[in-house]
Design an enzyme around this catalytic site. Structure first.
Site, PDB file in Angstrom:
ATOM      1  N   SER A  28       0.868  -1.173   0.000  1.00 43.03           N
ATOM      2  CA  SER A  28       0.000   0.000   0.000  1.00 43.03           C
ATOM      3  C   SER A  28       0.901   1.216   0.000  1.00 43.03           C
ATOM      4  O   SER A  28       2.068   1.136   0.367  1.00 43.03           O
ATOM      5  CB  SER A  28      -0.922   0.006   1.213  1.00 43.03           C
ATOM      6  OG  SER A  28      -0.158   0.265   2.368  1.00 43.03           O
ATOM      7  N   LYS A  29       0.318   2.320  -0.399  1.00 45.76           N
ATOM      8  CA  LYS A  29       1.087   3.555  -0.474  1.00 45.76           C
ATOM      9  C   LYS A  29       1.674   3.890   0.890  1.00 45.76           C
ATOM     10  O   LYS A  29       2.825   4.284   1.015  1.00 45.76           O
ATOM     11  CB  LYS A  29       0.155   4.676  -0.968  1.00 45.76           C
ATOM     12  CG  LYS A  29       0.832   5.985  -1.204  1.00 45.76           C
ATOM     13  CD  LYS A  29       1.641   5.982  -2.478  1.00 45.76           C
ATOM     14  CE  LYS A  29       2.699   7.065  -2.555  1.00 45.76           C
ATOM     15  NZ  LYS A  29       2.287   8.363  -2.063  1.00 45.76           N
ATOM     16  N   SER A  30       0.815   3.681   1.924  1.00 45.70           N
ATOM     17  CA  SER A  30       1.274   4.071   3.257  1.00 45.70           C
ATOM     18  C   SER A  30       2.470   3.226   3.703  1.00 45.70           C
ATOM     19  O   SER A  30       3.220   3.612   4.577  1.00 45.70           O
ATOM     20  CB  SER A  30       0.131   3.933   4.258  1.00 45.70           C
ATOM     21  OG  SER A  30      -0.379   2.636   4.190  1.00 45.70           O
TER      22      SER A  30
END
Ligand code: GLU
Length: 296
Positions: free
Chosen positions: A257-259
Protein backbone atom coordinates in the site's frame (compact mmCIF):
# COMPACT_ATOMS: atom_id res chain seq x y z
CA UNK A 1 -6.81 -14.05 -47.24
CA UNK A 2 -7.46 -11.46 -44.55
CA UNK A 3 -6.65 -12.40 -40.99
CA UNK A 4 -9.19 -11.71 -38.27
CA UNK A 5 -8.78 -11.34 -34.56
CA UNK A 6 -11.42 -13.44 -32.90
CA UNK A 7 -13.14 -11.49 -30.15
CA UNK A 8 -15.45 -13.50 -28.02
CA UNK A 9 -18.12 -11.02 -26.89
CA UNK A 10 -19.63 -13.45 -24.45
CA UNK A 11 -16.72 -13.39 -22.00
CA UNK A 12 -16.15 -10.17 -20.13
CA UNK A 13 -13.49 -9.24 -17.55
CA UNK A 14 -13.06 -5.98 -15.66
CA UNK A 15 -10.62 -3.98 -13.57
CA UNK A 16 -12.38 -2.02 -10.84
CA UNK A 17 -10.11 0.33 -8.90
CA UNK A 18 -11.32 2.70 -6.19
CA UNK A 19 -9.99 6.24 -6.70
CA UNK A 20 -9.11 6.67 -3.04
CA UNK A 21 -5.37 7.00 -3.56
CA UNK A 22 -2.57 6.65 -6.08
CA UNK A 23 -2.15 3.29 -7.80
CA UNK A 24 1.04 1.40 -6.91
CA UNK A 25 2.83 -1.70 -8.10
CA UNK A 26 0.23 -4.01 -6.54
CA UNK A 27 -2.50 -2.35 -8.60
CA UNK A 28 -0.36 -2.58 -11.72
CA UNK A 29 0.04 -6.32 -11.12
CA UNK A 30 -3.72 -6.75 -10.55
CA UNK A 31 -4.64 -4.67 -13.60
CA UNK A 32 -2.22 -6.58 -15.83
CA UNK A 33 -3.44 -9.94 -14.54
CA UNK A 34 -7.05 -9.10 -15.36
CA UNK A 35 -6.12 -7.45 -18.65
CA UNK A 36 -3.97 -10.36 -19.84
CA UNK A 37 -6.63 -12.84 -18.76
CA UNK A 38 -9.05 -11.05 -21.08
CA UNK A 39 -6.82 -10.16 -23.99
CA UNK A 40 -4.91 -13.43 -24.24
CA UNK A 41 -8.25 -15.04 -24.91
CA UNK A 42 -9.53 -12.29 -27.22
CA UNK A 43 -12.00 -11.21 -24.59
CA UNK A 44 -13.62 -7.98 -23.56
CA UNK A 45 -11.98 -5.88 -20.85
CA UNK A 46 -13.88 -3.13 -19.02
CA UNK A 47 -12.68 -0.40 -16.69
CA UNK A 48 -15.00 0.47 -13.81
CA UNK A 49 -14.09 3.26 -11.43
CA UNK A 50 -15.54 2.42 -8.02
CA UNK A 51 -16.02 5.97 -6.78
CA UNK A 52 -18.74 5.41 -4.21
CA UNK A 53 -16.76 6.47 -1.16
CA UNK A 54 -17.71 10.12 -1.35
CA UNK A 55 -15.31 11.15 1.39
CA UNK A 56 -12.23 9.50 -0.09
CA UNK A 57 -12.75 9.47 -3.89
CA UNK A 58 -11.00 12.34 -5.62
CA UNK A 59 -11.05 13.41 -9.29
CA UNK A 60 -7.24 13.68 -9.38
CA UNK A 61 -7.01 10.00 -8.43
CA UNK A 62 -9.40 9.11 -11.28
CA UNK A 63 -7.28 11.09 -13.75
CA UNK A 64 -4.14 9.41 -12.46
CA UNK A 65 -5.68 5.92 -12.76
CA UNK A 66 -6.57 6.51 -16.41
CA UNK A 67 -3.14 7.96 -17.18
CA UNK A 68 -1.31 5.19 -15.28
CA UNK A 69 -3.23 2.42 -17.07
CA UNK A 70 -2.61 3.98 -20.48
CA UNK A 71 1.06 4.35 -19.57
CA UNK A 72 1.16 0.62 -18.73
CA UNK A 73 -0.29 -0.11 -22.17
CA UNK A 74 -3.67 -1.21 -20.81
CA UNK A 75 -6.64 -0.29 -22.95
CA UNK A 76 -10.31 -1.02 -22.30
CA UNK A 77 -13.47 -1.56 -24.29
CA UNK A 78 -16.16 1.11 -24.35
CA UNK A 79 -16.47 4.10 -22.07
CA UNK A 80 -15.07 4.13 -18.56
CA UNK A 81 -17.84 3.14 -16.13
CA UNK A 82 -18.33 5.26 -13.00
CA UNK A 83 -20.24 3.84 -10.06
CA UNK A 84 -21.11 7.35 -8.88
CA UNK A 85 -23.36 7.60 -11.95
CA UNK A 86 -25.30 4.48 -11.02
CA UNK A 87 -26.52 5.25 -7.53
CA UNK A 88 -30.18 4.71 -8.48
CA UNK A 89 -29.61 1.06 -9.32
CA UNK A 90 -27.88 0.42 -5.98
CA UNK A 91 -30.74 2.19 -4.19
CA UNK A 92 -33.20 -0.02 -6.00
CA UNK A 93 -31.30 -3.20 -5.05
CA UNK A 94 -31.00 -2.09 -1.41
CA UNK A 95 -34.73 -1.34 -1.41
CA UNK A 96 -35.46 -4.87 -2.54
CA UNK A 97 -33.33 -6.33 0.26
CA UNK A 98 -35.14 -4.08 2.75
CA UNK A 99 -38.52 -5.17 1.42
CA UNK A 100 -37.45 -8.78 1.92
CA UNK A 101 -36.80 -7.93 5.59
CA UNK A 102 -33.10 -8.76 5.26
CA UNK A 103 -31.58 -5.41 6.28
CA UNK A 104 -31.65 -3.94 9.75
CA UNK A 105 -30.62 -0.46 10.89
CA UNK A 106 -27.50 -0.34 13.03
CA UNK A 107 -26.96 2.61 15.37
CA UNK A 108 -23.61 1.49 16.74
CA UNK A 109 -20.88 4.11 16.56
CA UNK A 110 -17.18 3.54 16.17
CA UNK A 111 -16.65 4.46 19.82
CA UNK A 112 -19.49 2.29 21.15
CA UNK A 113 -18.07 -0.66 19.22
CA UNK A 114 -14.56 0.06 20.47
CA UNK A 115 -15.81 0.08 24.06
CA UNK A 116 -17.50 -3.31 23.58
CA UNK A 117 -14.45 -4.72 21.88
CA UNK A 118 -12.26 -3.68 24.79
CA UNK A 119 -14.48 -5.38 27.36
CA UNK A 120 -15.81 -8.42 25.54
CA UNK A 121 -13.71 -8.71 22.37
CA UNK A 122 -15.12 -9.56 18.96
CA UNK A 123 -14.80 -12.65 16.84
CA UNK A 124 -12.07 -11.95 14.27
CA UNK A 125 -12.83 -12.46 10.59
CA UNK A 126 -10.45 -12.33 7.61
CA UNK A 127 -11.07 -8.58 7.22
CA UNK A 128 -11.11 -7.65 10.92
CA UNK A 129 -13.55 -7.94 13.82
CA UNK A 130 -17.01 -9.35 13.08
CA UNK A 131 -19.94 -7.17 14.07
CA UNK A 132 -21.61 -8.87 17.05
CA UNK A 133 -25.18 -8.25 15.77
CA UNK A 134 -26.10 -5.91 18.62
CA UNK A 135 -28.70 -3.95 16.64
CA UNK A 136 -30.28 -7.08 15.14
CA UNK A 137 -31.88 -7.64 18.56
CA UNK A 138 -33.55 -4.22 18.92
CA UNK A 139 -37.32 -4.35 19.15
CA UNK A 140 -39.56 -2.59 16.63
CA UNK A 141 -40.56 0.22 18.99
CA UNK A 142 -36.99 1.12 19.79
CA UNK A 143 -36.06 1.10 16.10
CA UNK A 144 -39.08 3.28 15.25
CA UNK A 145 -38.10 5.75 17.93
CA UNK A 146 -34.39 5.96 17.04
CA UNK A 147 -34.48 5.76 13.27
CA UNK A 148 -35.53 9.36 12.64
CA UNK A 149 -33.10 10.81 15.16
CA UNK A 150 -29.88 8.84 15.06
CA UNK A 151 -27.38 8.28 12.27
CA UNK A 152 -27.40 4.65 11.23
CA UNK A 153 -26.20 2.24 8.59
CA UNK A 154 -28.09 -0.80 7.26
CA UNK A 155 -26.65 -4.27 7.71
CA UNK A 156 -27.46 -7.55 6.01
CA UNK A 157 -28.90 -10.18 8.31
CA UNK A 158 -26.74 -12.96 6.91
CA UNK A 159 -28.36 -15.76 8.91
CA UNK A 160 -31.86 -14.81 7.77
CA UNK A 161 -30.66 -14.36 4.19
CA UNK A 162 -29.05 -17.80 4.14
CA UNK A 163 -32.24 -19.36 5.51
CA UNK A 164 -33.96 -17.94 2.46
CA UNK A 165 -31.42 -19.00 -0.16
CA UNK A 166 -30.21 -22.30 1.28
CA UNK A 167 -26.64 -23.49 0.65
CA UNK A 168 -24.80 -21.78 -2.21
CA UNK A 169 -21.65 -22.53 -4.14
CA UNK A 170 -19.32 -20.59 -6.42
CA UNK A 171 -16.29 -21.46 -8.47
CA UNK A 172 -12.77 -20.14 -8.13
CA UNK A 173 -10.50 -21.10 -11.01
CA UNK A 174 -7.48 -21.46 -8.71
CA UNK A 175 -9.09 -23.05 -5.67
CA UNK A 176 -12.00 -24.93 -7.25
CA UNK A 177 -15.60 -25.28 -6.09
CA UNK A 178 -16.42 -23.27 -2.95
CA UNK A 179 -19.34 -23.55 -0.56
CA UNK A 180 -20.41 -19.97 0.17
CA UNK A 181 -19.77 -19.04 3.78
CA UNK A 182 -20.96 -15.43 4.11
CA UNK A 183 -20.89 -15.70 7.90
CA UNK A 184 -17.09 -15.33 7.74
CA UNK A 185 -17.60 -11.61 7.29
CA UNK A 186 -20.69 -11.38 9.50
CA UNK A 187 -23.57 -8.93 8.99
CA UNK A 188 -21.80 -6.64 6.54
CA UNK A 189 -22.92 -3.07 5.91
CA UNK A 190 -25.05 -2.67 2.79
CA UNK A 191 -25.91 1.02 3.15
CA UNK A 192 -23.22 2.91 5.09
CA UNK A 193 -24.00 5.78 7.40
CA UNK A 194 -22.29 8.40 5.28
CA UNK A 195 -22.19 6.90 1.79
CA UNK A 196 -24.92 5.84 -0.62
CA UNK A 197 -23.93 2.18 -0.95
CA UNK A 198 -21.35 -0.33 0.24
CA UNK A 199 -18.68 -1.91 -1.90
CA UNK A 200 -20.36 -5.32 -1.55
CA UNK A 201 -23.72 -4.28 -2.97
CA UNK A 202 -22.35 -1.99 -5.69
CA UNK A 203 -19.84 -4.53 -7.01
CA UNK A 204 -22.42 -7.32 -7.08
CA UNK A 205 -25.03 -5.25 -8.89
CA UNK A 206 -22.44 -3.95 -11.37
CA UNK A 207 -20.77 -7.24 -12.19
CA UNK A 208 -24.23 -8.43 -13.27
CA UNK A 209 -25.15 -5.19 -15.04
CA UNK A 210 -21.85 -5.13 -16.95
CA UNK A 211 -22.20 -8.78 -17.95
CA UNK A 212 -18.95 -9.75 -16.22
CA UNK A 213 -18.43 -13.46 -16.73
CA UNK A 214 -15.00 -13.76 -15.09
CA UNK A 215 -14.15 -11.72 -12.00
CA UNK A 216 -10.35 -11.62 -11.97
CA UNK A 217 -9.15 -9.88 -8.80
CA UNK A 218 -6.78 -10.18 -5.88
CA UNK A 219 -7.14 -12.92 -3.32
CA UNK A 220 -7.52 -10.29 -0.61
CA UNK A 221 -11.14 -10.15 -1.84
CA UNK A 222 -11.67 -13.91 -1.65
CA UNK A 223 -13.79 -13.74 1.55
CA UNK A 224 -15.93 -10.96 0.07
CA UNK A 225 -17.03 -13.32 -2.67
CA UNK A 226 -19.00 -15.34 -0.10
CA UNK A 227 -21.12 -12.24 0.52
CA UNK A 228 -21.35 -11.40 -3.17
CA UNK A 229 -22.62 -14.91 -3.90
CA UNK A 230 -25.32 -14.47 -1.27
CA UNK A 231 -26.35 -11.10 -2.71
CA UNK A 232 -26.48 -12.62 -6.21
CA UNK A 233 -28.87 -15.30 -4.96
CA UNK A 234 -31.07 -12.79 -3.13
CA UNK A 235 -31.27 -10.41 -6.09
CA UNK A 236 -31.59 -13.09 -8.77
CA UNK A 237 -28.33 -12.14 -10.49
CA UNK A 238 -26.08 -14.37 -12.61
CA UNK A 239 -23.02 -15.92 -10.97
CA UNK A 240 -19.68 -15.19 -12.68
CA UNK A 241 -16.62 -17.40 -12.35
CA UNK A 242 -13.88 -16.10 -10.09
CA UNK A 243 -10.11 -15.99 -10.36
CA UNK A 244 -8.58 -14.70 -7.10
CA UNK A 245 -4.95 -14.21 -7.99
CA UNK A 246 -2.07 -13.77 -5.50
CA UNK A 247 -1.31 -10.17 -4.54
CA UNK A 248 1.99 -8.39 -4.01
CA UNK A 249 3.14 -8.38 -0.40
CA UNK A 250 6.06 -6.83 1.48
CA UNK A 251 8.53 -8.54 3.84
CA UNK A 252 5.94 -8.64 6.62
CA UNK A 253 3.43 -10.42 4.37
CA UNK A 254 1.19 -7.33 4.22
CA UNK A 255 -0.46 -6.26 1.01
CA UNK A 256 1.42 -3.40 -0.65
CA UNK A 257 0.00 0.00 0.00
CA UNK A 258 1.09 3.55 -0.47
CA UNK A 259 1.27 4.07 3.26
CA UNK A 260 3.81 1.25 3.45
CA UNK A 261 6.06 3.15 1.15
CA UNK A 262 5.35 1.53 -2.20
CA UNK A 263 6.04 4.11 -4.91
CA UNK A 264 2.98 5.24 -6.82
CA UNK A 265 2.73 4.52 -10.53
CA UNK A 266 2.20 8.23 -11.08
CA UNK A 267 5.54 8.96 -9.46
CA UNK A 268 7.28 6.32 -11.58
CA UNK A 269 5.56 7.61 -14.72
CA UNK A 270 6.50 11.21 -13.99
CA UNK A 271 10.06 10.21 -13.14
CA UNK A 272 10.40 8.73 -16.63
CA UNK A 273 10.44 5.03 -15.69
CA UNK A 274 10.18 2.63 -18.60
CA UNK A 275 6.66 1.12 -18.63
CA UNK A 276 7.64 -1.73 -21.00
CA UNK A 277 10.35 -2.83 -18.62
CA UNK A 278 7.96 -2.57 -15.69
CA UNK A 279 5.14 -4.58 -17.26
CA UNK A 280 7.48 -7.18 -18.68
CA UNK A 281 9.01 -7.72 -15.22
CA UNK A 282 5.60 -7.90 -13.56
CA UNK A 283 4.47 -10.41 -16.17
CA UNK A 284 7.48 -12.57 -15.38
CA UNK A 285 6.89 -12.19 -11.63
CA UNK A 286 10.11 -10.26 -11.15
CA UNK A 287 9.56 -7.74 -8.36
CA UNK A 288 11.69 -5.16 -6.53
CA UNK A 289 13.64 -6.42 -3.52
CA UNK A 290 11.41 -7.20 -0.55
CA UNK A 291 8.25 -7.67 -2.64
CA UNK A 292 6.82 -11.09 -3.36
CA UNK A 293 3.54 -12.74 -4.29
CA UNK A 294 1.20 -13.93 -1.56
CA UNK A 295 0.62 -17.68 -1.33
CA UNK A 296 -2.69 -18.90 -2.78
N1 GLU B 1 -12.77 -1.49 -5.95
C1 GLU B 1 -12.12 -2.56 -5.25
C2 GLU B 1 -10.74 -2.14 -4.82
O1 GLU B 1 -10.17 -1.22 -5.38
C3 GLU B 1 -11.97 -3.82 -6.07
C4 GLU B 1 -13.25 -4.37 -6.52
C5 GLU B 1 -13.18 -5.75 -7.14
O2 GLU B 1 -12.29 -6.04 -7.92
O3 GLU B 1 -14.10 -6.49 -6.84
O4 GLU B 1 -10.21 -2.76 -3.92
Amino acid sequence: MTSRVYVSQDVVVRFAPSPNGWLHLGHAYAALTAYDYARERGRKFLLRIEDIDLGRSRPEFVDAILADLRWLGIDWDGEVIYQSQRLDSYGEAAGRLKDMGLLYPCFCTRSSLQAIQQTKGFRQGPDGPIYPRICSHLDKDEVAQRIGNEPHCWRLDVEKALDLTGALTWHDDLRGEQVADPAVLGDVIIIPKDNPVSYHLAVTVDDARDGITHVVRGQDLFASTHIHRLLQALLGLPVPRYVHHPVLVDETGSKLSKSRGSASLTLLREAGANPYMLTSRLRKNIFPVGITLSKV
